[in-house]
Write a protein that holds these residues in place. Structure first.
Motif, short mmCIF file in Angstrom:
data_model
loop_
_atom_site.label_atom_id
_atom_site.label_comp_id
_atom_site.label_asym_id
_atom_site.label_seq_id
_atom_site.Cartn_x
_atom_site.Cartn_y
_atom_site.Cartn_z
N ASP A 110 34.62 42.95 37.57
CA ASP A 110 35.52 41.86 37.88
C ASP A 110 34.93 40.88 38.89
OD1 ASP A 110 37.54 42.86 36.14
OD2 ASP A 110 38.01 44.37 37.65
N LYS A 111 33.96 41.33 39.64
CA LYS A 111 33.21 40.45 40.54
C LYS A 111 31.85 41.08 40.77
CE LYS A 111 32.88 38.22 44.99
NZ LYS A 111 33.44 37.97 46.31
N SER A 113 28.41 39.67 42.86
CA SER A 113 27.74 38.58 43.57
C SER A 113 26.57 39.14 44.34
CB SER A 113 28.72 37.91 44.53
OG SER A 113 28.05 36.92 45.28
#
Length: 162
Positions: free
Chosen positions: A146-147, A149
């Motif tokens: 979902d994320k 980075s």
């Protein structure tokens, strides 16, 4: 050792994180510096170790890695030789993408890429459990990301870092 980062350093770091293959000329234009001044700052950030390396982030699914797993690992016995041997094997193993020495009830957390569930199971049984000192593992499979980075927030950095 203390490092001072001004707003230009922060801008350079933000831009490089978003586009690590940006040319020095384009980077200099974006931050309002001459190319030579920009290159000097970027070299300084590399020399002091703020910029570790430049990397391309791949889409694991497009490369056939359908399974990403996180595995907690305990070593036994706990000593320098076992730890060094374990870390050496970790660094030799391309399926292990990341490895963290952590606090708490586990010694390490590793991220594994596998082509499928059977491949992951075989890796855990045949490879990871054969590493020096591996005593116990617990694995969780990633269901969705979902994320993800790889960019650190530089806008809130303190002026001095050590």
């Amino acid at each position: 050792m203390h490092f001072t980062f001004d707003e230009l350093d922060k801008q350079i770091l933000e831009i490089i994180q978003a586009d690590p293959v940006i040319s020095n000329k384009d980077l200099a234009e974006k931050v309002g510096l001459s190319p030579s001044a920009c290159l000097s700052r970027t070299k300084r950030l590399k020399e002091i170790g703020v910029i570790k390396k430049f990397a391309a982030i791949m889409d694991e699914k497009k490369l056939g890695y359908e399974v990403i797993a996180f595995t907690f690992v305990n070593l036994s016995p706990h000593n320098r030789d076992i730890t060094n041997a374990f870390i050496s094997k970790i660094n030799e193993t391309p399926q292990i993408l990341e490895c963290y020495n952590i606090s708490g009830s586990w010694d390490y957390l590793i991220k594994i890429a596998a082509h499928n569930l059977a491949d992951c199971r075989d890796f855990l049984i045949d490879t990871l459990l054969s590493f020096p000192g591996v005593n116990k593992i617990e694995t969780s499979m990633v269901l969705s990301t979902d994320k993800q980075s790889f960019c650190l927030p530089v806008d809130s950095m303190d002026q001095k870092q050590s």
